[in-house]
Design a protein around this motif. Structure first.
Motif, PDB file in Angstrom:
ATOM      1  N   UNK A   5       2.227  45.417 -12.375  1.00 35.10           N
ATOM      2  CA  UNK A   5       2.522  45.684 -10.964  1.00 35.10           C
ATOM      3  C   UNK A   5       3.675  44.797 -10.495  1.00 35.10           C
ATOM      4  N   UNK A   6       3.625  43.511 -10.828  1.00 33.31           N
ATOM      5  CA  UNK A   6       4.689  42.589 -10.432  1.00 33.31           C
ATOM      6  C   UNK A   6       6.019  42.989 -11.055  1.00 33.31           C
ATOM      7  N   UNK A   7       6.007  43.335 -12.325  1.00 35.08           N
ATOM      8  CA  UNK A   7       7.232  43.714 -13.015  1.00 35.08           C
ATOM      9  C   UNK A   7       7.817  45.005 -12.440  1.00 35.08           C
ATOM     10  N   UNK A   8       6.992  46.032 -12.318  1.00 35.57           N
ATOM     11  CA  UNK A   8       7.486  47.316 -11.790  1.00 35.57           C
ATOM     12  C   UNK A   8       7.941  47.185 -10.341  1.00 35.57           C
ATOM     13  N   UNK A   9       7.216  46.403  -9.561  1.00 29.86           N
ATOM     14  CA  UNK A   9       7.616  46.190  -8.165  1.00 29.86           C
ATOM     15  C   UNK A   9       8.950  45.477  -8.066  1.00 29.86           C
ATOM     16  N   UNK A  10       9.174  44.469  -8.915  1.00 36.84           N
ATOM     17  CA  UNK A  10      10.450  43.751  -8.860  1.00 36.84           C
ATOM     18  C   UNK A  10      11.592  44.629  -9.368  1.00 36.84           C
ATOM     19  N   UNK A  11      11.319  45.500 -10.328  1.00 37.02           N
ATOM     20  CA  UNK A  11      12.340  46.451 -10.783  1.00 37.02           C
ATOM     21  C   UNK A  11      12.686  47.415  -9.656  1.00 37.02           C
ATOM     22  N   UNK A  12      11.672  47.916  -8.985  1.00 38.91           N
ATOM     23  CA  UNK A  12      11.908  48.828  -7.862  1.00 38.91           C
ATOM     24  C   UNK A  12      12.723  48.145  -6.763  1.00 38.91           C
TER      25      UNK A  12
END
Length: 188
Positions: free
Chosen positions: A20-27
């Motif tokens: 979640x943290x990784x995908x959110x920061x990519x977004x």
């Protein structure tokens, strides 16, 4: 009884949270690179994502995603709007827009907190209140910090607020609409 062992559950939740943290920061990084065309000043789509992170992930997860994004930028990854060619890292964070980056943390937290805490009024009103409050707290540190660069007189609002109000209102409406649609479908 086929219960999942505690150790497996903790690995699952840890992996899930990291994802979640990784995908959110990519977004959030992608949204920093998308500039709204045909607008008088350069404006990214980050506000929609920051407010959406608070709405969809809540105050803690939403803020953690923003925190991870900020750490990536502080450590020199080109995640911020205009990087490259603008320098990343601390030079960017301490530049004129650094206060708005701090405001992203507050906006995600406030938006998520309000949407989770207020009951008894229609979802669209709760969401609108959360998004407006999140937008206001985003601007507070942003304008205070920007004032160090442009002064605190009339010019501050002309440079840091007025050109962005319409665009941010549209982005807020998008965040509200998406959340109400998704949340409404979940309750059916």
């Amino acid at each position: 009884m086929n219960a999942v062992p505690i150790q497996q559950r903790s690995i699952y939740f840890t992996t899930r949270e990291a994802l979640i943290l990784l995908l959110g920061s990519i977004l959030l990084t992608v949204s920093a690179k998308i500039v709204v065309p045909f607008y008088p000043v350069p404006m990214s789509t980050q506000t929609v994502i920051v407010l959406g992170l608070g709405l969809f992930l809540g105050p803690i997860r939403g803020s953690l995603v923003v925190f991870v994004y900020l750490l990536e930028g502080i450590f020199g990854l080109p995640v911020f709007a205009g990087t490259p060619p603008a320098p990343a890292g601390l030079a960017y964070v301490f530049g004129p827009t650094g206060g708005f980056l701090a405001g992203f943390l507050l906006a995600a937290a406030v938006t998520g907190w309000i949407v989770r805490r207020i009951d008894g009024i229609p979802l669209v009103l709760t969401t609108a209140l959360a998004v407006v409050a999140g937008s206001v707290v985003l601007y507070i540190p942003g304008l205070i910090w920007l004032g160090n660069f442009v002064g605190y007189e009339k010019r501050l609002l002309e440079v840091g607020l007025y050109p962005f109000i319409l665009g941010d209102a549209v982005k807020a409406a998008i965040a509200i609409t998406l959340y109400v649609i998704v949340r409404g479908r979940r309750s059916i």
